[in-house]
Design a protein around this motif. Structure first.
Motif, PDB file in Angstrom:
ATOM      1  N   ALA A 230     -48.820 -24.346   7.968  1.00 42.68           N
ATOM      2  CA  ALA A 230     -47.653 -23.590   7.913  1.00 42.68           C
ATOM      3  C   ALA A 230     -47.246 -22.955   6.624  1.00 42.68           C
ATOM      4  O   ALA A 230     -47.344 -23.778   5.547  1.00 42.68           O
ATOM      5  CB  ALA A 230     -46.494 -24.424   8.486  1.00 42.68           C
ATOM      6  N   LYS A 231     -47.106 -21.837   6.499  1.00 47.24           N
ATOM      7  CA  LYS A 231     -46.695 -21.252   5.019  1.00 47.24           C
ATOM      8  C   LYS A 231     -45.388 -21.393   4.661  1.00 47.24           C
ATOM      9  O   LYS A 231     -45.074 -21.271   3.498  1.00 47.24           O
ATOM     10  CB  LYS A 231     -46.895 -19.615   5.363  1.00 47.24           C
ATOM     11  CG  LYS A 231     -48.426 -19.193   5.439  1.00 47.24           C
ATOM     12  CD  LYS A 231     -48.601 -17.832   5.889  1.00 47.24           C
ATOM     13  CE  LYS A 231     -49.967 -17.739   6.692  1.00 47.24           C
ATOM     14  NZ  LYS A 231     -49.867 -18.421   8.023  1.00 47.24           N
ATOM     15  N   GLY A 232     -44.394 -21.860   5.580  1.00 48.92           N
ATOM     16  CA  GLY A 232     -42.986 -22.336   5.227  1.00 48.92           C
ATOM     17  C   GLY A 232     -42.478 -22.456   6.521  1.00 48.92           C
ATOM     18  O   GLY A 232     -42.711 -22.406   7.452  1.00 48.92           O
ATOM     19  N   LEU A 233     -41.105 -22.478   6.176  1.00 47.01           N
ATOM     20  CA  LEU A 233     -40.119 -23.054   7.306  1.00 47.01           C
ATOM     21  C   LEU A 233     -38.877 -21.845   7.109  1.00 47.01           C
ATOM     22  O   LEU A 233     -38.362 -21.727   6.244  1.00 47.01           O
ATOM     23  CB  LEU A 233     -39.333 -24.178   7.040  1.00 47.01           C
ATOM     24  CG  LEU A 233     -40.180 -25.513   7.616  1.00 47.01           C
ATOM     25  CD1 LEU A 233     -39.473 -26.745   7.354  1.00 47.01           C
ATOM     26  CD2 LEU A 233     -40.461 -25.263   9.127  1.00 47.01           C
ATOM     27  N   ALA A 234     -38.535 -21.203   8.273  1.00 42.04           N
ATOM     28  CA  ALA A 234     -37.250 -20.300   8.161  1.00 42.04           C
ATOM     29  C   ALA A 234     -36.124 -21.129   8.788  1.00 42.04           C
ATOM     30  O   ALA A 234     -36.404 -22.172   9.669  1.00 42.04           O
ATOM     31  CB  ALA A 234     -37.691 -19.158   9.265  1.00 42.04           C
ATOM     32  N   TRP A 235     -35.059 -20.990   8.028  1.00 36.66           N
ATOM     33  CA  TRP A 235     -34.111 -22.349   8.466  1.00 36.66           C
ATOM     34  C   TRP A 235     -32.834 -21.397   8.789  1.00 36.66           C
ATOM     35  O   TRP A 235     -32.412 -20.591   7.920  1.00 36.66           O
ATOM     36  CB  TRP A 235     -33.900 -23.480   7.712  1.00 36.66           C
ATOM     37  CG  TRP A 235     -34.045 -23.205   6.164  1.00 36.66           C
ATOM     38  CD1 TRP A 235     -35.053 -22.725   5.091  1.00 36.66           C
ATOM     39  CD2 TRP A 235     -32.730 -22.871   5.319  1.00 36.66           C
ATOM     40  NE1 TRP A 235     -34.687 -22.689   3.903  1.00 36.66           N
ATOM     41  CE2 TRP A 235     -32.929 -22.545   4.029  1.00 36.66           C
ATOM     42  CE3 TRP A 235     -31.393 -23.077   5.486  1.00 36.66           C
ATOM     43  CZ2 TRP A 235     -32.295 -22.339   2.932  1.00 36.66           C
ATOM     44  CZ3 TRP A 235     -30.516 -23.020   4.537  1.00 36.66           C
ATOM     45  CH2 TRP A 235     -30.757 -22.867   3.106  1.00 36.66           C
ATOM     46  N   ILE A 236     -31.838 -21.968   9.496  1.00 39.32           N
ATOM     47  CA  ILE A 236     -30.564 -21.473   9.745  1.00 39.32           C
ATOM     48  C   ILE A 236     -29.667 -22.843   9.882  1.00 39.32           C
ATOM     49  O   ILE A 236     -29.794 -23.566  10.700  1.00 39.32           O
ATOM     50  CB  ILE A 236     -30.434 -20.679  11.130  1.00 39.32           C
ATOM     51  CG1 ILE A 236     -31.480 -19.557  11.111  1.00 39.32           C
ATOM     52  CG2 ILE A 236     -28.943 -20.163  11.017  1.00 39.32           C
ATOM     53  CD1 ILE A 236     -31.443 -18.888  12.101  1.00 39.32           C
ATOM     54  N   GLY A 237     -28.906 -22.854   8.860  1.00 38.96           N
ATOM     55  CA  GLY A 237     -27.688 -23.931   8.929  1.00 38.96           C
ATOM     56  C   GLY A 237     -26.823 -23.203   9.642  1.00 38.96           C
ATOM     57  O   GLY A 237     -25.947 -22.350   9.361  1.00 38.96           O
ATOM     58  N   ILE A 238     -26.147 -24.258  10.649  1.00 41.74           N
ATOM     59  CA  ILE A 238     -24.639 -23.835  11.062  1.00 41.74           C
ATOM     60  C   ILE A 238     -23.555 -24.380  10.550  1.00 41.74           C
ATOM     61  O   ILE A 238     -23.336 -25.560  10.912  1.00 41.74           O
ATOM     62  CB  ILE A 238     -24.694 -23.956  12.548  1.00 41.74           C
ATOM     63  CG1 ILE A 238     -25.935 -23.280  13.192  1.00 41.74           C
ATOM     64  CG2 ILE A 238     -23.264 -23.329  13.193  1.00 41.74           C
ATOM     65  CD1 ILE A 238     -25.848 -23.618  14.872  1.00 41.74           C
ATOM     66  N   THR A 239     -23.019 -23.961   9.485  1.00 46.05           N
ATOM     67  CA  THR A 239     -22.054 -24.544   8.542  1.00 46.05           C
ATOM     68  C   THR A 239     -20.456 -24.202   9.004  1.00 46.05           C
ATOM     69  O   THR A 239     -19.744 -25.170   8.771  1.00 46.05           O
ATOM     70  CB  THR A 239     -22.131 -24.085   7.057  1.00 46.05           C
ATOM     71  OG1 THR A 239     -22.000 -22.665   7.157  1.00 46.05           O
ATOM     72  CG2 THR A 239     -23.231 -24.580   6.441  1.00 46.05           C
ATOM     73  N   GLY A 240     -20.297 -23.149   9.938  1.00 45.59           N
ATOM     74  CA  GLY A 240     -18.915 -23.059  10.191  1.00 45.59           C
ATOM     75  C   GLY A 240     -18.861 -22.948  11.691  1.00 45.59           C
ATOM     76  O   GLY A 240     -19.536 -23.238  12.658  1.00 45.59           O
ATOM     77  N   GLU A 241     -17.838 -22.406  11.950  1.00 43.77           N
ATOM     78  CA  GLU A 241     -17.208 -22.365  13.634  1.00 43.77           C
ATOM     79  C   GLU A 241     -17.732 -21.211  14.153  1.00 43.77           C
ATOM     80  O   GLU A 241     -17.993 -20.272  13.594  1.00 43.77           O
ATOM     81  CB  GLU A 241     -15.585 -22.151  13.717  1.00 43.77           C
ATOM     82  CG  GLU A 241     -15.072 -23.614  12.819  1.00 43.77           C
ATOM     83  CD  GLU A 241     -13.938 -24.086  13.603  1.00 43.77           C
ATOM     84  OE1 GLU A 241     -13.523 -23.429  14.644  1.00 43.77           O
ATOM     85  OE2 GLU A 241     -13.589 -25.417  13.028  1.00 43.77           O
TER      86      GLU A 241
ATOM     87  N   TYR B 299     -21.897 -17.464  16.415  1.00 52.47           N
ATOM     88  CA  TYR B 299     -21.496 -17.854  14.725  1.00 52.47           C
ATOM     89  C   TYR B 299     -21.820 -16.615  13.868  1.00 52.47           C
ATOM     90  O   TYR B 299     -22.749 -15.880  13.944  1.00 52.47           O
ATOM     91  CB  TYR B 299     -22.690 -18.733  14.420  1.00 52.47           C
ATOM     92  CG  TYR B 299     -22.291 -20.099  15.047  1.00 52.47           C
ATOM     93  CD1 TYR B 299     -21.295 -20.935  14.658  1.00 52.47           C
ATOM     94  CD2 TYR B 299     -23.166 -20.300  16.228  1.00 52.47           C
ATOM     95  CE1 TYR B 299     -21.289 -22.235  15.315  1.00 52.47           C
ATOM     96  CE2 TYR B 299     -22.854 -21.487  17.104  1.00 52.47           C
ATOM     97  CZ  TYR B 299     -21.963 -22.450  16.633  1.00 52.47           C
ATOM     98  OH  TYR B 299     -21.673 -23.861  17.165  1.00 52.47           O
ATOM     99  N   PRO B 300     -20.710 -16.210  13.327  1.00 52.29           N
ATOM    100  CA  PRO B 300     -20.551 -14.999  12.514  1.00 52.29           C
ATOM    101  C   PRO B 300     -21.323 -15.429  11.171  1.00 52.29           C
ATOM    102  O   PRO B 300     -21.621 -16.480  10.841  1.00 52.29           O
ATOM    103  CB  PRO B 300     -19.085 -14.979  12.192  1.00 52.29           C
ATOM    104  CG  PRO B 300     -18.481 -16.108  12.378  1.00 52.29           C
ATOM    105  CD  PRO B 300     -19.383 -16.763  13.592  1.00 52.29           C
ATOM    106  N   ALA B 301     -21.659 -14.439  10.509  1.00 49.83           N
ATOM    107  CA  ALA B 301     -22.352 -14.546   9.222  1.00 49.83           C
ATOM    108  C   ALA B 301     -21.864 -15.598   8.452  1.00 49.83           C
ATOM    109  O   ALA B 301     -22.681 -16.680   7.736  1.00 49.83           O
ATOM    110  CB  ALA B 301     -22.688 -13.320   8.503  1.00 49.83           C
TER     111      ALA B 301
END
Length: 620
Positions: A369-380, A387-389
């Motif tokens: 794998a060349k990398g990982l795309a990631w999304i953390g859900i920090t808010g409401e 989930y807004p930006a």
RNA sequence: GGGGGCGUGGUGUAGCGGUUAGCAUAUCGGCCUGUCAAGCCGGAGGUCGCGGGUUCAAAUCCCGUCGCUCCCGCCA
């Protein structure tokens, strides 16, 4: 006998008896006028108490043979004794004084008051401590060089014992069900399919070689044709391939074959065996009975691997179709190139440090794998559940549409606090990368219950895979595996779509066994060989005996083979199968105790008609 | 075939450019009658895997090599 009892059997009820014990000195505790020896044999440890003080000898015990140990007092002998000396001691069993019992020892209620003590064999100071668990930390090379000492240690002694119990159970199980145990040859014939063979030169046939069995596959099928009907063997197998923690050049399989059966019959019988075996040798519960059955396609979709560890969830999800036309080039390009975009949820991972996330990315790189795309859900989430930006922490969401983000979050079933990790690549990269990442997350998030036995079956494997190096189709299992009945018609036209009558049994993410229903008809077997790109003359030379045998009345048959070391290692909680083998080899195939492999005499080579080539010089 | 980690008294480790190479344990000697990882006192034990290089100076930095180990490839 040099002993009347073992070191594991004396109890308070034996008090007053005159006994003789023999064994190794596990430890000596020298108080001057009073010396304790912990005497060890295979069965346990018993405390020997040595003193000149007549008060310690029970007055009512008469032991006419005891008159001073060849002139030296027992105390003098005991003071010369060191760890791992082999000694014989005679004396009276005595209940220990109140308050001095040792609940850690099975024999802890008693001690033997030595009236006669003899050193049978002295011992050098061992290179590592035998008693206790200190030796676990010692470099494995040292342990392997002194394997006979390592095997004295409680942990390895226990593993040897466990292996014995498991093999005994398996033998009895199949004896009781009318299986015939048959030994097959170790000197066989080399065939190009499968693993690299170990090869043995023939003195009597210059230039010809035997091969050691990778498994007794052909022999057990011939036994079915011979009418054995139910065969099994605890068989040694050899494969000359690079080694791993769960792979040794020689290893042991439970090898089994049955006539007049279908896949479900073989699976049911072996499932029954594994269930009763687990009850016999383990306190751990089985997660699910009957064992869950996954198809290969399901396993790959959910876990990215054909040997899933199903002790925990965290199933993978796929979003390829949602991001195929994404503004995010990595996704778009991967999809356009025939790749897939899959991901996994890291529960409560949104607050991971950048360093931790980078660690996960590094973790995935060996798998291509060349990398990982990631999304953390920090808010409401907003009123619509999106989930807004400002609720997201991610380097990629700025390239994604709201719909794409929503699809990824939904696919992951992620909530606030979770981290979503995605890989976009060809399936051969995406799946292994995420499968291993899943295990890593499971370990980091402490989701894997070490006290569960999670068995499952994986079925409906593809029959063939394309070998791009050799530009041909090759058998995933082996060339004797039958296709599903309905798939024979597409063997030539759509080989990738043909499924095999094959099944693997998986325990806690280890493949512990695999088998199949075999081809039993000559013409089908011939079709199979041709599909694999073998010419008629190659088939005749390598497998002609099988085709011929099939023409003399071959019963439908199938079987399975299980890796004994892997099974034992799992029940022993060992990280490596070396821990459950008496004399294993290193990862370079060396035996550090015997120093094998080694050169042989020129005479010996000459007799075998072999000339050794010089190592090719570095073309520098 | 490729990549990562490790290699310092017997064993496990600290030290990571200037130390008398430190600690623990094992080991040896002495003392010791109730320990069970016995205790107390004292001693001995190291070519820092090997070879080369950089430097006034290398366990420490660099290169090579060997061994062990984990992984990829390979392998049911």
């Amino acid at each position: 006998m040099l002993k009347t009892h073992t070191c594991g059997e004396l109890r308070a009820s034996d008090a007053g008896k005159s006994v003789t014990l023999s064994g190794w000195v596990n430890r000596r505790r020298d108080h001057g006028g009073l010396i304790f020896l912990d005497l060890r044999d295979r069965f346990g440890i018993t405390q020997i108490t040595v003193s000149d003080d007549p008060d310690l000898n029970l007055p009512d015990v008469t032991n006419p043979s005891s008159n001073g140990t060849n002139g030296s007092s027992t105390l003098e002998v005991a003071s010369q004794i060191r760890s791992e000396f082999v000694v014989q001691v005679s004396g009276a069993v005595q209940k220990r004084p109140p308050g001095f019992e040792n609940p850690e020892l099975e024999t802890g209620e008693v001690e033997v008051i030595a009236s006669d003590l003899e050193i049978l064999s002295e011992a050098l100071t061992p290179p590592f401590v035998i008693s206790g668990s200190q030796g676990d930390e010692v470099d494995e090379a040292v342990r392997l060089k002194y394997r006979y000492l390592d095997l004295r240690r409680p942990k390895l002694a226990r593993n040897l014992r466990l292996r014995h119990e498991i093999v005994r159970f398996i033998r009895n199980f199949f004896y009781d069900r009318d299986f015939l145990e048959v030994e097959t040859p170790i000197l066989l014939k080399s065939t190009p399919e499968g693993a690299r063979d170990f090869v043995v030169p023939s003195r009597m046939n210059p230039g010809r070689f035997y091969a050691l069995p990778q498994s007794p596959q052909q022999m057990k099928q011939l036994l079915m044709i011979a009418g054995v009907e139910r065969y099994f063997q605890i068989a040694r197998c050899f494969r000359d391939e690079d080694l791993r923690a769960d792979r040794q050049p020689e290893f042991t399989q439970l090898d089994l074959e049955m006539s007049f059966v279908e896949a479900a019959d073989v699976m049911a019988l072996n499932e029954e065996m594994l269930i009763s075996l687990s009850a016999e040798v383990s306190d751990k519960p089985i997660q699910q009975v009957p064992f869950p059955v996954l198809t290969y396609d399901q396993a790959m979709a959910k876990y990215g691997i054909d040997r899933p560890d199903i002790r925990f969830g965290l199933e993978l999800f796929e979003v390829t179709d949602f991001v195929r036309n994404s503004g995010f080039g990595v996704f778009k390009n991967a999809a356009a190139a025939g790749g897939i975009i899959k991901g996994i949820r890291y529960p409560q991972g949104a607050s991971l440090s950048r360093k931790d996330i980078d660690g996960l990315i590094e973790y995935v790189k060996p798998y291509g794998a060349k990398g990982l795309a990631w999304i953390g859900i920090t808010g409401e989430a907003d009123a619509n559940g999106n989930y807004p930006a400002e609720s997201l922490r991610s380097p990629i969401t700025k390239f994604l549409s709201e719909e794409e983000i929503a699809a990824i979050v939904a696919g992951a079933a992620a909530d606030q606090g979770d981290l979503i990790l995605l890989v976009a690549d060809e399936p051969g990269v995406t799946n292994p990368a995420l499968a291993n990442l899943r295990l890593e997350i499971g370990a980091r998030a402490n989701l894997i219950d070490p006290n569960l036995l999670a068995f499952c079956w994986v079925v409906d494997f593809p029959l063939l895979e394309y070998d791009s190096q050799e530009d041909r189709w090759s058998a995933i299992h082996h060339p004797f595996t039958s296709a599903r009945d309905e798939d024979w018609s597409i063997l030539e036209q759509r080989p990738a779509d043909v499924k095999a009558k094959a099944y693997d049994v998986v325990l806690n993410g280890w493949e512990i066994g695999g088998g199949s229903i075999r081809i039993h008809r000559s013409e089908q077997q011939m079709r199979m060989f041709q599909r694999l790109g073998l010419s008629e003359s190659e088939v005749d030379e390598q497998f002609g005996h099988m085709l011929e045998a099939f023409q003399y009345g071959a019963p439908p048959h199938g079987g399975i083979a299980m890796g004994i070391e892997r099974v034992v290692a799992l029940f022993a909680d060992a990280q490596s199968i070396r821990e459950v083998m008496a004399f294993p080899k290193t990862s370079t195939g060396a035996d550090l105790l015997l120093e094998a492999p080694s050169p042989v005499e020129d005479d010996q080579l000459a007799e075998l008609h072999i000339a050794v080539r010089e190592q090719e010089a570095d073309p520098q």
